[in-house]
Motif scaffolding. Sequence first.
Motif, mmCIF file in Angstrom:
data_model
loop_
_atom_site.group_PDB
_atom_site.id
_atom_site.type_symbol
_atom_site.label_atom_id
_atom_site.label_comp_id
_atom_site.label_asym_id
_atom_site.label_seq_id
_atom_site.Cartn_x
_atom_site.Cartn_y
_atom_site.Cartn_z
ATOM 1 N N VAL A 180 -4.241 6.990 -2.234
ATOM 2 C CA VAL A 180 -3.923 8.035 -1.582
ATOM 3 C C VAL A 180 -4.397 7.547 0.240
ATOM 4 O O VAL A 180 -3.785 7.659 1.098
ATOM 5 N N ARG A 181 -5.565 7.185 0.077
ATOM 6 C CA ARG A 181 -5.979 6.818 1.403
ATOM 7 C C ARG A 181 -5.375 5.404 2.022
ATOM 8 O O ARG A 181 -4.997 5.279 3.140
ATOM 9 N N ALA A 182 -5.207 4.425 1.108
ATOM 10 C CA ALA A 182 -4.583 3.072 1.810
ATOM 11 C C ALA A 182 -3.075 3.657 1.840
ATOM 12 O O ALA A 182 -2.722 3.008 3.022
ATOM 13 N N ARG A 183 -2.336 4.485 1.294
ATOM 14 C CA ARG A 183 -0.843 4.631 1.651
ATOM 15 C C ARG A 183 -0.839 5.377 2.808
ATOM 16 O O ARG A 183 0.047 5.089 3.761
ATOM 17 N N SER A 184 -1.734 6.305 3.218
ATOM 18 C CA SER A 184 -2.127 6.866 4.336
ATOM 19 C C SER A 184 -2.184 6.447 5.446
ATOM 20 O O SER A 184 -1.572 6.385 6.596
ATOM 21 N N GLU A 185 -3.121 5.145 5.458
ATOM 22 C CA GLU A 185 -3.272 4.366 6.374
ATOM 23 C C GLU A 185 -2.180 3.366 6.587
ATOM 24 O O GLU A 185 -1.778 3.151 7.838
ATOM 25 N N VAL A 186 -1.341 2.905 5.632
ATOM 26 C CA VAL A 186 -0.117 1.882 5.773
ATOM 27 C C VAL A 186 0.824 2.918 6.646
ATOM 28 O O VAL A 186 1.555 2.409 7.450
ATOM 29 N N ASP A 187 1.239 4.175 6.275
ATOM 30 C CA ASP A 187 2.092 5.084 7.001
ATOM 31 C C ASP A 187 1.818 5.309 8.351
ATOM 32 O O ASP A 187 2.804 5.255 9.160
ATOM 33 N N THR A 188 0.434 5.589 8.828
ATOM 34 C CA THR A 188 -0.119 5.679 10.219
ATOM 35 C C THR A 188 0.324 4.328 10.991
ATOM 36 O O THR A 188 0.565 4.439 12.094
ATOM 37 N N LEU A 189 -0.154 3.362 10.284
ATOM 38 C CA LEU A 189 0.101 2.094 10.992
ATOM 39 C C LEU A 189 1.588 1.690 11.373
ATOM 40 O O LEU A 189 2.071 1.261 12.167
ATOM 41 N N PHE A 190 2.475 2.009 10.315
ATOM 42 C CA PHE A 190 3.858 2.061 10.258
ATOM 43 C C PHE A 190 4.583 2.617 11.412
ATOM 44 O O PHE A 190 5.196 2.401 12.162
ATOM 45 N N ASN A 191 4.207 4.080 11.669
ATOM 46 C CA ASN A 191 4.714 4.932 12.669
ATOM 47 C C ASN A 191 4.171 4.402 13.820
ATOM 48 O O ASN A 191 4.971 4.688 14.693
ATOM 49 N N GLN A 192 2.972 4.069 14.122
ATOM 50 C CA GLN A 192 2.622 3.381 15.304
ATOM 51 C C GLN A 192 3.157 2.285 15.762
ATOM 52 O O GLN A 192 3.471 2.127 16.841
ATOM 53 N N ARG A 193 3.536 1.379 14.675
ATOM 54 C CA ARG A 193 4.371 0.055 15.227
ATOM 55 C C ARG A 193 5.749 0.668 15.397
ATOM 56 O O ARG A 193 6.252 0.087 16.730
ATOM 57 N N THR A 194 6.270 1.580 14.764
ATOM 58 C CA THR A 194 7.735 2.186 15.086
ATOM 59 C C THR A 194 7.746 2.661 16.438
ATOM 60 O O THR A 194 8.677 2.638 17.310
ATOM 61 N N ILE A 195 6.656 3.633 16.821
ATOM 62 C CA ILE A 195 6.518 4.194 18.365
ATOM 63 C C ILE A 195 6.458 2.937 19.235
ATOM 64 O O ILE A 195 7.111 3.386 20.533
ATOM 65 N N LEU A 196 5.647 1.989 18.984
ATOM 66 C CA LEU A 196 5.565 0.813 19.965
ATOM 67 C C LEU A 196 6.776 0.420 20.158
ATOM 68 O O LEU A 196 7.216 -0.202 21.314
ATOM 69 N N ARG A 367 -1.556 -3.247 4.182
ATOM 70 C CA ARG A 367 -0.496 -3.406 2.920
ATOM 71 C C ARG A 367 -0.932 -3.996 1.846
ATOM 72 O O ARG A 367 -0.719 -4.069 0.726
ATOM 73 N N ASP A 368 -1.802 -5.099 2.135
ATOM 74 C CA ASP A 368 -2.614 -6.164 1.227
ATOM 75 C C ASP A 368 -3.474 -5.173 0.364
ATOM 76 O O ASP A 368 -3.505 -5.415 -0.712
ATOM 77 N N VAL A 369 -4.231 -4.340 1.209
ATOM 78 C CA VAL A 369 -5.128 -3.232 0.427
ATOM 79 C C VAL A 369 -4.218 -2.504 -0.363
ATOM 80 O O VAL A 369 -4.556 -2.191 -1.497
ATOM 81 N N LEU A 370 -3.234 -1.886 -0.105
ATOM 82 C CA LEU A 370 -2.250 -1.007 -0.930
ATOM 83 C C LEU A 370 -1.776 -1.763 -2.106
ATOM 84 O O LEU A 370 -1.677 -1.062 -3.198
ATOM 85 N N THR A 371 -1.437 -3.163 -1.851
ATOM 86 C CA THR A 371 -1.092 -3.866 -2.968
ATOM 87 C C THR A 371 -1.957 -4.027 -3.905
ATOM 88 O O THR A 371 -1.918 -4.076 -5.169
ATOM 89 N N ARG A 372 -3.458 -4.285 -3.470
ATOM 90 C CA ARG A 372 -4.450 -4.411 -4.483
ATOM 91 C C ARG A 372 -4.955 -3.290 -5.174
ATOM 92 O O ARG A 372 -5.793 -3.263 -6.208
ATOM 93 N N THR A 373 -4.345 -1.964 -4.994
ATOM 94 C CA THR A 373 -4.609 -0.802 -5.763
ATOM 95 C C THR A 373 -3.904 -1.055 -7.233
ATOM 96 O O THR A 373 -4.515 -0.492 -7.985
ATOM 97 N N THR A 374 -3.223 -1.855 -7.350
ATOM 98 C CA THR A 374 -2.564 -2.353 -8.757
ATOM 99 C C THR A 374 -3.456 -3.538 -8.805
ATOM 100 O O THR A 374 -3.169 -4.710 -8.316
#
Length: 409
Positions: A180-196, A367-374
Amino acid sequence: MDFPKLIDIPLSMQSEGDLLGGLEFAADETVTGHSSWSLGSWMVRQLGALGDGLASYFDPATVMMVILLILVLGFIKMALARMRGRKQNWVPSMLLLEMESSIRRQKAIIAALILMFFGGFLGWASTFELASAAIAPGVVSPEGSKRPVQHLEGGIISEVLVKDGDHVRMGQPLLILEDVRARSEVDTLFNQRTILDIRMRRLLAERDDAEIFNVRLAGNSSDEIRKAVAYEKELFFSRRESLGSQKDILETRIAQLKEEIGGLRQQISSIDVQRMLIGEEIDDVEFLLAKGLHRRPRLLALQRTEAELNGTRAAATARIARSRQSIAETETQIESMKFQFIESIDKEVGDVRAEMVQVANELKSRRDVLTRTTINAPDDGIVVGMAFKSKKAVIRPGDIILEIVPENA
């Protein structure tokens, strides 16, 4: 054949201090035929009551083991006492004489009883069924060949997919952590990159002096991205309008100056005509004055008018020069405004590009952190030593979760 009467002695007797020391018997007052009485028969009779009592609390196999143990200890104690010349109070006098004359037979009996004890124990161990047992797989591996599986960040276990003894392949999922936390951080950073990225497109459109700015969004774009696109569009048009308004004001001023120059040029043309006419009149007056046909004041008045026209023409010429200078300054101001605008855009583009690089690197890390959740198996082998076996267990950073014995170990 009569046998001695057994006397039940309480276990609390203090003649010997234990169960065997408390066993004692005596002969009947009219005992006869004791010479044929056997030691084994006596011991069985003497322990009968004890066996009956134990049988009510323990299973028959356990009772047999206790009786055999008591027999062995009793005979060992008796033999050792006889060898040292001590008298035992817990055997009858007739048996005492018989035992003193047959030490060799006692040793044989002791050996037989010991064999019986161990034989009975082995028989009991081979036939007795345990009430419960724990069966676990075992793996034999050389020391140091096991590969520990650890986790860099740690987390909360969501699913456990293997157990001890399972055969796994390289890359096979072992555990899944909550993301949950890792995916939330990835989504936030993805949105930030898209906005930039949207901001970068708007800046480039402004630098290229584009008339429109439009961004195509995917159907699954978040509300945050949609709001960002709307904001960048509004900012693009507002800045373009502001810059256009300033430019229009300056261009209007240039147009006014040009019109003023045009008016001054017409004024100069009119003055030139007047000057020509006055010049001709002055010539006529001078001709008549030379013949005495005209007065001199008239000539002076004409000359004064000519001088005024020359002054007016010079002033108009000067105003034209000033207007031209103002036009040049205004045009320079327009160019400077454009340059400053583009310069500010270039600075913003550099800042946005640097921020995009930073966000991209952080997004890659998250994203590496999210991948390492498995947690996957690092090698082919057998799972051993699982330290976490249930959901919601907390894994600390660096904890050894389990170990894998490689198949080629």
